[in-house]
Design an enzyme around this catalytic site. Structure first.
Site, short mmCIF file in Angstrom:
data_model
loop_
_atom_site.label_atom_id
_atom_site.label_comp_id
_atom_site.label_asym_id
_atom_site.label_seq_id
_atom_site.Cartn_x
_atom_site.Cartn_y
_atom_site.Cartn_z
N TYR A 134 0.81 -1.22 0.00
CA TYR A 134 0.00 0.00 0.00
C TYR A 134 0.84 1.26 0.00
O TYR A 134 0.32 2.35 0.17
CB TYR A 134 -0.93 0.00 1.23
N LYS A 209 3.66 -14.70 3.78
CA LYS A 209 3.89 -15.60 2.65
C LYS A 209 5.40 -15.65 2.46
O LYS A 209 5.93 -15.34 1.39
CB LYS A 209 3.15 -15.04 1.41
N ASP A 265 -6.20 -7.15 4.91
CA ASP A 265 -7.36 -6.61 4.19
C ASP A 265 -8.28 -7.75 3.76
O ASP A 265 -9.50 -7.72 3.96
CB ASP A 265 -6.85 -5.83 2.97
N ASP A 269 -12.11 -9.44 5.89
CA ASP A 269 -13.44 -9.55 5.28
C ASP A 269 -13.98 -10.97 5.43
O ASP A 269 -15.18 -11.17 5.62
CB ASP A 269 -13.41 -9.13 3.81
#
Ligand code: ATP
Length: 375
Positions: A134, A209, A265, A269
């Site tokens: 980001y 990861k 992010d 959700d």
């Protein structure tokens, strides 16, 4: 005295914020907490009337507050991104709210997205809020700009596609760079492990990861190990793909997950779905030494705005999260308990979970429960 800025915003924002404020008033009265509210009419209506998104003078006034309580932003009459970037992201960066805090708890009485009895779904997400993919580092390399490392690519294309490929076209590429800084990782990990300790949680799961993105998440892992030792809280490393699988198969195993920005992010959700949907999910954008901002995870939901159909629980729980962060943990626990009691009763439920209770009646029910009365 805690000074709270209130930004009801757009769509269902004002409706759900009204209920959160009523609940805050009630718990503050009962617990003799002094909360001072000031409302700021930012959002679509203000923008359309004045062309102002977030005036500098308003930002200066917000600097004097202890926290910001926000409803929702976004309106079909305004180009997507104007309000979200101009208000939400600007506040997030201005106040350096580097922690995104998202409790994922499935309360009794709420239907779960998963089959079987999943009452043990109760985990905290601490998402790093400023770095990773980001940071806005990226670009495009068009034909002729950089050829050397494209030679190999071309060979691959030839092998795969044989003939008829416009190689000039294929050479164009876009890239986006992720960044983890040692300081950026350290401060969010300190927050996460500190929170685990204060909530008596005995395991922090670090999500990454690192098997593929070895550099960035290698550094992240070094900092996780150090933070774990520093705070005396055990930790484990999990790859993001495994976490997605476990969140569905055995979500009860997670207590606190700390994640870099992008994976957080996505997983939060998934978490909202596990806790009954967007209407139930609270969040905080936190700077532990500065002005933090609390808001329900849902957006402005223009399709149901003004109809009394919105579920105010996400907003009410966001205000509880705010109380907790401001040090009023008893009051926060009371609000959460009142919400839990109302949901467990089953008498009240907004249409998003198949009920017929209106936004304000849901607020009434929580306020009454807090006041120790019932209808
Ligand atoms: P945004 O772009 O502003 O984040 P979005 O389109 O991603 O918004 P939301 O506005 O959050 O999504 O909501 C999507 C849909 O979910 C809404 O249109 C609405 O039908 C439903 N929804 C969201 N929040 C609530 C709520 N609090 N109560 C009931 N339904 C809701």
């Amino acid at each position: 005295m805690s000074k709270i800025a209130v930004i009801p915003g757009d769509g269902i924002g004002p409706e759900v914020t009204r209920e959160a404020l009523r609940v805050l008033d009630e718990v503050a009265r009962g617990d003799s907490i002094s909360l001072e509210f000031e409302e700021f009419p930012l959002g679509a209506a203000h923008y359309l009337e004045t062309e102002e998104v977030l005036p500098d003078e308003t930002l200066e006034r917000l600097e004097e507050k202890d926290a910001v309580l926000l409803g929702a932003l976004g309106d079909p009459r305004v180009k997507p991104g104007v309000l979200e970037k101009g208000i939400l992201l600007r506040l997030r960066f201005h106040f350096d709210q580097f922690v995104n805090l998202r409790p994922v708890k499935l309360y009794d009485g709420i239907p779960s997205a998963l089959s079987g009895d999943r009452r043990g779904v109760n985990m905290w997400f601490v998402r790093e809020n400023t770095e990773d993919f980001y940071v806005g580092l990226g670009g495009r390399v068009t034909r002729g700009a950089s050829r050397s490392d494209l030679v190999l690519k071309r060979k691959a294309y030839e092998a795969k596609f044989d003939i008829g490929i416009d190689l000039k076209d294929e050479e164009e590429m876009a890239y986006q760079i992720g960044v983890i800084t040692r300081g950026g990782a350290r401060r969010v990990l300190d927050y996460a492990f500190g929170l685990a300790k204060s909530k008596d949680l005995d395991l922090v799961t670090s999500v990454d990861k690192a098997n593929v993105l070895t550099e960035m998440y290698g550094l992240w892992r070094e900092e996780v190990a150090e933070a774990s030792a520093r705070h005396g809280v055990p930790s484990e490393f999990q790859y993001v793909d495994a976490v997605a699988l476990h969140m569905i198969r055995n979500p009860e195993r997670f207590k606190l997950l700390v994640t870099p920005n992008l994976f957080g992010d996505i997983l939060t959700d998934l978490g909202a779905a596990l806790q009954g949907g967007l209407g139930f999910a609270p969040s905080g954008n936190i700077n532990p030494d500065g002005v933090s901002m609390f808001e329900p995870v849902h957006g402005s939901a223009p399709d149901i705005a003004g109809l009394g159909l919105a579920n105010p629980v996400g907003a009410i729980l966001s205000s509880a999260l705010m109380l907790d962060t401001l040090g009023h943990s008893d009051a926060a626990a009371k609000v959460e308990e009142a919400v839990q009691d109302v949901l467990r009763d089953g008498e009240h439920g907004t249409p998003d979970i198949g009920g017929t209770t209106s936004t304000s009646k849901m607020g009434d029910a929580v306020v009454e429960r807090l006041a120790g009365t019932s209808r």
